[in-house]
Write a protein that holds these residues in place. Structure first.
Motif, mmCIF file in Angstrom:
data_model
loop_
_atom_site.group_PDB
_atom_site.id
_atom_site.type_symbol
_atom_site.label_atom_id
_atom_site.label_comp_id
_atom_site.label_asym_id
_atom_site.label_seq_id
_atom_site.Cartn_x
_atom_site.Cartn_y
_atom_site.Cartn_z
ATOM 1 N N SER A 151 0.865 -1.235 0.120
ATOM 2 C CA SER A 151 -0.154 0.169 0.039
ATOM 3 C C SER A 151 0.986 1.085 -0.011
ATOM 4 O O SER A 151 2.032 1.205 0.086
ATOM 5 N N CYS A 156 1.179 -4.111 4.122
ATOM 6 C CA CYS A 156 0.120 -4.204 5.334
ATOM 7 C C CYS A 156 -0.142 -5.862 5.365
ATOM 8 O O CYS A 156 -0.557 -6.698 4.581
ATOM 9 N N TYR A 202 -4.838 -2.180 8.281
ATOM 10 C CA TYR A 202 -4.524 -0.884 7.363
ATOM 11 C C TYR A 202 -3.845 0.023 8.540
ATOM 12 O O TYR A 202 -3.754 0.032 9.653
ATOM 13 N N ARG A 203 -3.361 1.125 7.826
ATOM 14 C CA ARG A 203 -2.525 2.113 8.710
ATOM 15 C C ARG A 203 -3.077 2.484 10.129
ATOM 16 O O ARG A 203 -4.131 2.688 10.307
ATOM 17 N N GLU A 222 -7.938 5.254 5.188
ATOM 18 C CA GLU A 222 -7.733 3.751 5.160
ATOM 19 C C GLU A 222 -8.174 3.031 4.255
ATOM 20 O O GLU A 222 -7.739 1.963 3.971
ATOM 21 N N ARG A 224 -7.815 3.387 1.188
ATOM 22 C CA ARG A 224 -6.955 3.032 0.188
ATOM 23 C C ARG A 224 -5.891 1.817 0.449
ATOM 24 O O ARG A 224 -5.594 1.136 -0.413
ATOM 25 N N ASP A 225 -5.877 1.487 1.597
ATOM 26 C CA ASP A 225 -4.969 0.224 1.947
ATOM 27 C C ASP A 225 -5.856 -0.863 1.778
ATOM 28 O O ASP A 225 -5.270 -1.938 1.307
ATOM 29 N N ASP A 227 -8.377 -1.061 -0.702
ATOM 30 C CA ASP A 227 -8.370 -1.056 -1.905
ATOM 31 C C ASP A 227 -7.104 -1.857 -2.549
ATOM 32 O O ASP A 227 -7.166 -2.703 -3.692
ATOM 33 N N ALA A 228 -5.948 -1.616 -1.937
ATOM 34 C CA ALA A 228 -4.776 -2.381 -2.546
ATOM 35 C C ALA A 228 -5.102 -3.828 -2.311
ATOM 36 O O ALA A 228 -4.701 -4.652 -3.266
ATOM 37 N N SER A 260 -13.565 3.069 -4.712
ATOM 38 C CA SER A 260 -12.518 2.052 -5.397
ATOM 39 C C SER A 260 -12.540 2.137 -6.627
ATOM 40 O O SER A 260 -13.348 2.264 -7.422
#
Length: 400
Positions: A151, A156, A202-203, A222, A224-225, A227-228, A260
């Motif tokens: 990410s 992660c 996630y972060r 969060e 976006r992590d 989504d990865a 997403s």
């Protein structure tokens, strides 16, 4: 008018003028103090919202009977619940499983221990009651592999439980102040239906990398992590992805459904005790803590703005309007199953009910009572599993 006021002042006695000036000065100091106190209280509340929470003891171990394998806890709305749960503690064990309530009175409940505790074991009195139940993936006795999802903040950690033909995946997103172990409860159900499970981090959740600010953005970053993680699933052969979010994980799943890059393979959402509208949740929790409404309003206002981030320590403003899935209900495109208890006690179910009203074509709500926050599986596993299975079947989402 001005001249008349000046004349009146000139005609007043020096003592009266001095008294008025003193009173005005005192009022000014008092107002300054009140405003300062409001500012401090609001900043404190705002920081609590975004700071990753450590587990706080919420019950006490009153007695431990290693012969009968029972444990007596102080009575709370959570510890009195029927079902099976986990208990975080310290001493010779850091986590034990507890089963049904065997006895209770006004101040305590005695429950069956489902984790064997030896006669020489010692547990600290302070403990935290939990709906996790499973704490490690090995407890499921299912094949799994540890994975790393790349990410923007770094790799992660995730757990992958393969099932079926591998074309239908469920990505599990845990809530605030927890980690991916919270989602282990759901894996056996999805595995039995031929659906591969990916439990992600996630972060700033204590397992994934830390962002620069080190604080939660309540789903605004969060997602976006996760989504990865959808991209990871896609590369591994997934053609359909179900998102399952628990509490704040529900807010993250809703952001994924709205934003997403992989929305074309998102097949549906399952939300357990989800945050749909953060402002409603924060107002509710402020009420539980007896925080004055003005302080709560000021905290939410401060959290929205970049200029206040040095005070709130949020790193950047939090876009509550963008996070409000109810206000953005018209943008939703995927079928959604919501599981929520009207006695949640942490995230009120009002917004879940409102989401059904806003999008009856997409959203189905299964209302529980008594079950409390993210403890629906624990309280009534059969109904919880049946609700999800039936919904998956109606939307042709059962794996091959």
């Amino acid at each position: 008018m001005v001249a008349s006021r000046r004349a009146a002042t000139r005609g007043a006695s020096p003592a009266l003028v001095t008294g008025i000036r003193t009173a005005l000065a005192v009022i000014g100091v008092a107002l300054t103090g009140v405003l300062a106190a409001l500012g401090v209280a609001s900043a404190h509340m705002a920081r609590r919202v975004v700071t990753p929470a450590s587990r706080v003891p919420d019950t006490h171990i009153l007695a431990l009977d290693t012969g009968a394998q029972t444990i007596t806890l102080s009575r709370t709305p959570d510890t009195e619940l029927p079902g099976r749960y986990g208990l975080f503690t310290t001493g010779t064990a850091d986590y034990v499983k507890v089963g049904s309530v065997l006895a209770e009175d006004a101040r305590s409940v005695t429950r069956k221990l489902l984790t064997h505790v030896g006669s020489t074991s010692r547990l600290s009195p302070d403990a935290a009651f939990s709906g996790w139940y499973y704490s490690h993936p090995e407890e499921l006795h299912l094949p799994f592999s540890p994975e790393l999802i790349g990410s923007a903040v770094g790799p992660c950690p995730a757990w992958l439980f393969p099932a079926g033909e591998g074309d239908t995946w469920v990505i599990q997103v845990h809530g605030r102040g927890t980690n991916r172990a919270e989602c282990l409860r759901a894996v056996p159900l999805f595995h039995s239906l031929g659906i591969t499970s990916l439990l992600v981090s996630y972060r700033n959740d204590g397992e994934a990398p830390r962002s620069r600010a080190g604080t939660y953005a309540l789903g605004a970053t969060e997602w976006r992590d996760v989504d990865a993680a959808i991209g990871f699933a896609r590369r591994r052969g997934a053609t359909r992805v179900i998102l399952m979010g628990w509490s704040m994980g529900g807010a993250i799943a809703l952001q994924l459904a709205l934003s997403s890059a992989h929305r074309d393979i998102i097949a549906g959402l399952v939300l357990d005790s989800p945050v749909v509208d953060w402002r409603l949740v924060l107002d509710y929790q402020a009420g539980l803590l007896n925080v004055p409404p003005l302080v709560s309003a000021l905290a939410i206002e401060a959290l929205q703005h970049d200029w206040a981030s040095p005070l709130t320590r949020s790193g950047a403003g939090i876009p509550f309007d963008r996070l409000d899935a109810l206000a953005r209900a018209s943008e939703l495109r995927h079928p959604i199953l919501v599981l929520h208890s009207d006695d949640d006690g942490f995230v009120p179910s009002d917004a879940s009910h409102d989401l059904v009203v806003a999008r009856p074509d997409l959203v189905e709500l299964q209302v529980f009572d008594v079950a409390r926050h993210t403890k629906l599986w624990n309280y009534d596993q059969d109904r919880w599993a049946r609700s999800i299975t039936d919904w998956l079947g109606r939307h042709d989402l059962v794996g091959e």
